[in-house]
Design a protein around this motif. Sequence first.
Motif, PDB file in Angstrom:
ATOM      1  N   ARG A   1       0.865  -1.188   0.000  1.00 62.27           N
ATOM      2  CA  ARG A   1       0.000   0.000   0.000  1.00 62.27           C
ATOM      3  C   ARG A   1       0.900   1.236   0.000  1.00 62.27           C
ATOM      4  NH1 ARG A   1      -4.803  -0.098   4.270  1.00 62.27           N
ATOM      5  NH2 ARG A   1      -5.257   1.785   3.047  1.00 62.27           N
ATOM      6  N   PRO A   2       0.880   1.998  -1.093  1.00 61.13           N
ATOM      7  CA  PRO A   2       1.810   3.124  -1.201  1.00 61.13           C
ATOM      8  C   PRO A   2       1.327   4.347  -0.428  1.00 61.13           C
ATOM      9  CG  PRO A   2       0.481   2.971  -3.178  1.00 61.13           C
ATOM     10  CD  PRO A   2       0.086   1.811  -2.311  1.00 61.13           C
ATOM     11  N   PHE A   3       2.239   5.220   0.005  1.00 62.72           N
ATOM     12  CA  PHE A   3       1.932   6.506   0.631  1.00 62.72           C
ATOM     13  C   PHE A   3       3.177   7.383   0.535  1.00 62.72           C
ATOM     14  CE2 PHE A   3       3.886   4.005   3.953  1.00 62.72           C
ATOM     15  CZ  PHE A   3       4.624   4.905   4.698  1.00 62.72           C
ATOM     16  N   PHE A   4       2.990   8.667   0.860  1.00 65.41           N
ATOM     17  CA  PHE A   4       4.113   9.597   0.903  1.00 65.41           C
ATOM     18  C   PHE A   4       4.487   9.786   2.367  1.00 65.41           C
ATOM     19  CE2 PHE A   4       6.160  13.725   1.135  1.00 65.41           C
ATOM     20  CZ  PHE A   4       7.007  13.691   0.042  1.00 65.41           C
ATOM     21  N   ASN A   5       5.758   9.438   2.698  1.00 66.57           N
ATOM     22  CA  ASN A   5       6.258   9.495   4.074  1.00 66.57           C
ATOM     23  C   ASN A   5       6.660  10.928   4.407  1.00 66.57           C
ATOM     24  OD1 ASN A   5       7.716   9.239   6.507  1.00 66.57           O
ATOM     25  ND2 ASN A   5       8.281   7.122   5.967  1.00 66.57           N
ATOM     26  N   THR A   6       5.913  11.573   5.331  1.00 66.39           N
ATOM     27  CA  THR A   6       6.199  12.967   5.682  1.00 66.39           C
ATOM     28  C   THR A   6       7.432  13.100   6.560  1.00 66.39           C
ATOM     29  OG1 THR A   6       4.705  12.868   7.590  1.00 66.39           O
ATOM     30  CG2 THR A   6       3.778  13.602   5.484  1.00 66.39           C
ATOM     31  N   LEU A   7       7.891  12.004   7.173  1.00 69.62           N
ATOM     32  CA  LEU A   7       9.109  12.064   7.994  1.00 69.62           C
ATOM     33  C   LEU A   7      10.353  12.091   7.117  1.00 69.62           C
ATOM     34  CD1 LEU A   7       8.325   9.609  10.940  1.00 69.62           C
ATOM     35  CD2 LEU A   7       8.297  12.112  10.956  1.00 69.62           C
ATOM     36  N   THR A   8      10.328  11.314   6.023  1.00 65.33           N
ATOM     37  CA  THR A   8      11.499  11.254   5.149  1.00 65.33           C
ATOM     38  C   THR A   8      11.355  12.167   3.936  1.00 65.33           C
ATOM     39  OG1 THR A   8      10.579   9.406   3.877  1.00 65.33           O
ATOM     40  CG2 THR A   8      11.884   8.861   5.849  1.00 65.33           C
ATOM     41  N   GLY A   9      10.127  12.544   3.621  1.00 66.89           N
ATOM     42  CA  GLY A   9       9.881  13.365   2.427  1.00 66.89           C
ATOM     43  C   GLY A   9       9.968  12.582   1.143  1.00 66.89           C
ATOM     44  N   ASN A  10       9.786  11.257   1.195  1.00 61.15           N
ATOM     45  CA  ASN A  10       9.879  10.412   0.001  1.00 61.15           C
ATOM     46  C   ASN A  10       8.662   9.475  -0.090  1.00 61.15           C
ATOM     47  OD1 ASN A  10      12.538  11.300  -0.827  1.00 61.15           O
ATOM     48  ND2 ASN A  10      13.329  10.170   0.958  1.00 61.15           N
ATOM     49  N   GLU A  11       8.511   8.905  -1.291  1.00 63.92           N
ATOM     50  CA  GLU A  11       7.494   7.887  -1.463  1.00 63.92           C
ATOM     51  C   GLU A  11       7.886   6.651  -0.662  1.00 63.92           C
ATOM     52  OE1 GLU A  11       4.664   8.152  -2.915  1.00 63.92           O
ATOM     53  OE2 GLU A  11       4.888   9.989  -4.093  1.00 63.92           O
ATOM     54  N   ASP A  12       6.854   5.972  -0.121  1.00 63.94           N
ATOM     55  CA  ASP A  12       7.092   4.799   0.719  1.00 63.94           C
ATOM     56  C   ASP A  12       5.920   3.835   0.509  1.00 63.94           C
ATOM     57  OD1 ASP A  12       8.209   3.084   2.542  1.00 63.94           O
ATOM     58  OD2 ASP A  12       8.526   4.611   4.087  1.00 63.94           O
ATOM     59  N   ALA A  13       5.953   2.671   1.172  1.00 59.88           N
ATOM     60  CA  ALA A  13       4.880   1.694   1.045  1.00 59.88           C
ATOM     61  C   ALA A  13       4.846   0.804   2.272  1.00 59.88           C
ATOM     62  CB  ALA A  13       5.058   0.848  -0.213  1.00 59.88           C
ATOM     63  N   GLU A  14       3.637   0.371   2.626  1.00 64.47           N
ATOM     64  CA  GLU A  14       3.446  -0.629   3.674  1.00 64.47           C
ATOM     65  C   GLU A  14       3.303  -1.976   2.989  1.00 64.47           C
ATOM     66  OE1 GLU A  14       0.042  -2.056   6.851  1.00 64.47           O
ATOM     67  OE2 GLU A  14      -0.367  -1.339   4.826  1.00 64.47           O
ATOM     68  N   LEU A  15       4.014  -2.989   3.475  1.00 63.53           N
ATOM     69  CA  LEU A  15       4.000  -4.291   2.834  1.00 63.53           C
ATOM     70  C   LEU A  15       2.774  -5.096   3.246  1.00 63.53           C
ATOM     71  CD1 LEU A  15       7.773  -5.304   3.164  1.00 63.53           C
ATOM     72  CD2 LEU A  15       6.570  -4.466   1.132  1.00 63.53           C
ATOM     73  N   ILE A  16       2.149  -5.720   2.236  1.00 59.32           N
ATOM     74  CA  ILE A  16       1.046  -6.663   2.466  1.00 59.32           C
ATOM     75  C   ILE A  16       1.548  -8.087   2.268  1.00 59.32           C
ATOM     76  CG2 ILE A  16      -1.229  -7.419   1.642  1.00 59.32           C
ATOM     77  CD1 ILE A  16      -1.734  -4.560   0.717  1.00 59.32           C
ATOM     78  N   ALA A  17       2.387  -8.285   1.270  1.00 60.01           N
ATOM     79  CA  ALA A  17       2.978  -9.596   1.004  1.00 60.01           C
ATOM     80  C   ALA A  17       4.392  -9.387   0.476  1.00 60.01           C
ATOM     81  CB  ALA A  17       2.132 -10.387   0.009  1.00 60.01           C
ATOM     82  N   PHE A  18       5.363 -10.063   1.174  1.00 56.29           N
ATOM     83  CA  PHE A  18       6.755 -10.007   0.726  1.00 56.29           C
ATOM     84  C   PHE A  18       7.414 -11.308   1.173  1.00 56.29           C
ATOM     85  CE2 PHE A  18      11.239  -8.868   0.782  1.00 56.29           C
ATOM     86  CZ  PHE A  18      11.355  -8.114  -0.389  1.00 56.29           C
ATOM     87  N   PRO A  19       8.244 -11.918   0.302  1.00 57.79           N
ATOM     88  CA  PRO A  19       8.817 -13.240   0.617  1.00 57.79           C
ATOM     89  C   PRO A  19       9.587 -13.232   1.935  1.00 57.79           C
ATOM     90  CG  PRO A  19       9.205 -12.706  -1.676  1.00 57.79           C
ATOM     91  CD  PRO A  19       8.635 -11.477  -1.041  1.00 57.79           C
ATOM     92  N   GLY A  20       9.240 -14.184   2.826  1.00 57.89           N
ATOM     93  CA  GLY A  20       9.928 -14.353   4.085  1.00 57.89           C
ATOM     94  C   GLY A  20       9.588 -13.326   5.137  1.00 57.89           C
ATOM     95  N   VAL A  21       8.734 -12.358   4.821  1.00 55.00           N
ATOM     96  CA  VAL A  21       8.413 -11.298   5.786  1.00 55.00           C
ATOM     97  C   VAL A  21       6.949 -11.360   6.209  1.00 55.00           C
ATOM     98  CG1 VAL A  21       8.360  -8.814   6.216  1.00 55.00           C
ATOM     99  CG2 VAL A  21      10.240  -9.822   4.893  1.00 55.00           C
ATOM    100  N   ILE A  22       6.057 -11.297   5.252  1.00 52.48           N
ATOM    101  CA  ILE A  22       4.630 -11.228   5.564  1.00 52.48           C
ATOM    102  C   ILE A  22       3.815 -11.697   4.374  1.00 52.48           C
ATOM    103  CG2 ILE A  22       4.187  -8.878   4.744  1.00 52.48           C
ATOM    104  CD1 ILE A  22       2.607  -8.440   7.395  1.00 52.48           C
ATOM    105  N   GLY A  23       2.606 -12.168   4.632  1.00 53.83           N
ATOM    106  CA  GLY A  23       1.669 -12.552   3.578  1.00 53.83           C
ATOM    107  C   GLY A  23       0.246 -12.179   4.006  1.00 53.83           C
TER     108      GLY A  23
END
Length: 566
Positions: free
Chosen positions: A302-324
């Motif tokens: 799920r993409p969003f713009f990170n106001t702390l870093t000032g860059n595009e960022d994303a929250e992971l929904i599914a990633f190998p070995g991390v979360i599904g």
Amino acid sequence: MPTLRKLSPLAAAFSAALTFGWSGALTATAQSASGYTDGPNSRTTQRSVVQQAARASWTPTRGSGTTSTSDADAGYQRAPQTKAVKNARVLRPNPQHRSAPARSTATGSKRTSAIAQAQYSVPAPPPIEGETIVEGDVIYEGAVVDGYGPTLAAPMGAPCGCDSPGCDSMGYCESDCGCSLCGEAPSGRAWRPAITLSLPQDGWVSFEALHMWQDGMDLPPLITTSPSGTSRANAGVLTRPGTRTLYGDGEVLDDTFSGGRLRFGFWLDRCHTWGLGGEYLELDEENERFSRTSTGTPILARPFFNTLTGNEDAELIAFPGVIGGTATVDVRSQLSGGGFYLRKLTNCDEGCRAWLFCGCNGHFCSRSEIRVGYRYLELDEGVSIREELVSSDSTSPGSFDITDSFTTLNQFNGLDLGWNYRVTRGYWTYDGLIRLAVGNTNQTVKINGNTTITDPNNPPAESFNEGFLAVNSNIGEYENDEFTVVPELNLTLGYQLTDHLKVNVGYTGIYWSNVVRPGQHIPTLLNPDLLPPDLEDPMGDARPLFALDTTDYWVHGITYGLEYRW
């Protein structure tokens, strides 16, 4: 005393019939060109009695000259027909109404003299509204009885032209309402309220099926993916190579959807110049769902713009070995409305002209009217985003259930002004209706979120009234009132199946200014420190913040249905 001429038996019977008229009170005396018989009743008195009795029931008409006995037996001397009345209906005198021999007032004996046809003819019935009397013949030219005239419309397929009387689409011709009816069947009287419940004399009801297209709902990018092998830091992040949007970043709910419209009302007078009407419109709730499930491959985020870093960022929904997990987006939209109005005839016309698809002339009827009333519209929409996540990291087990909800409600109330124009030719009817409603739109935006975190090492599960894009900084219910205009265009082509039933097909378009929609209130700016569980001392500004954003809305499409009038 004048000498009485001897009558033939047929003439004597004719004279007797004249003595006892239709009402039983008519007494006539045989009369020549020079005068009446003498006796106790004078000539003047006898004439007065005859004239008063005739006026009460029958109206005598003058003949054109003296006729023979055969002429008397046959009735009137028939007047030559003119071209205008050539095809009209002619009423002949009834043979039962011939006069009987008159009695002498002096001696009581029967007179035997013949009736002088040069003076009076057999009485004719009194004219009613719409008849013409021509030289002893009664010509009926479309008499109006209780609001209806005879049907004189040419049958379908007859040669077109303007030689026949002007009629509306179902043949109601020459009524005392003039051109105001224009294809509608009149009743015998105006609607009158009564203590008992009953239907109005004249009314209409119609139902139309709607196939509509609406202005699509704009959504920001909600679900993204990246190719296998993408690093965790770049996975699902917008502007990174290979990142692709799976849902959002454009319009949704822009396909066709169905509905219905009910219209009804009644006329306040027989000639259809004043009327009351109402309508209700509802489109089926349009829904769209997007859902993706992954154990890690493919990558979901799920993409969003990170106001702390000032860059595009994303929250992971599914990633190998991390979360599904599974990501689901539900979008809905529904439009409904109604109102009532008073309609007033402003102008009507009928005449003869060439039609668009026919080179020959034909009769037409047109009417225009204005409308004023009340209008209500409601647009109810919502977007819900849900994540069901399970950790794939054995060192950090647990699950997350995250929901964001964005709903909007627009309710319009205002004054509705309209102008309607109708043209009728034969069995075809064309209607054009332009409406403009002005008033207030009450705008409501609701933002809610919920997160449930389950940690098997630290039971029980924790719940928070926050989601991912719906957090404490923007959650709430927001309401606003704004001036709005709602123009509408309706074009309808109808064909009269019977006197009362008509089939319609047409087009409807509605525009609505200053509405709120969910897509405009889904934020893309986010401070990750505000995500649940809340930090005691978050860094940066509170983001996202709520900002009311309005847009325009339109819907248009094809309509078809039936209309019944009584």
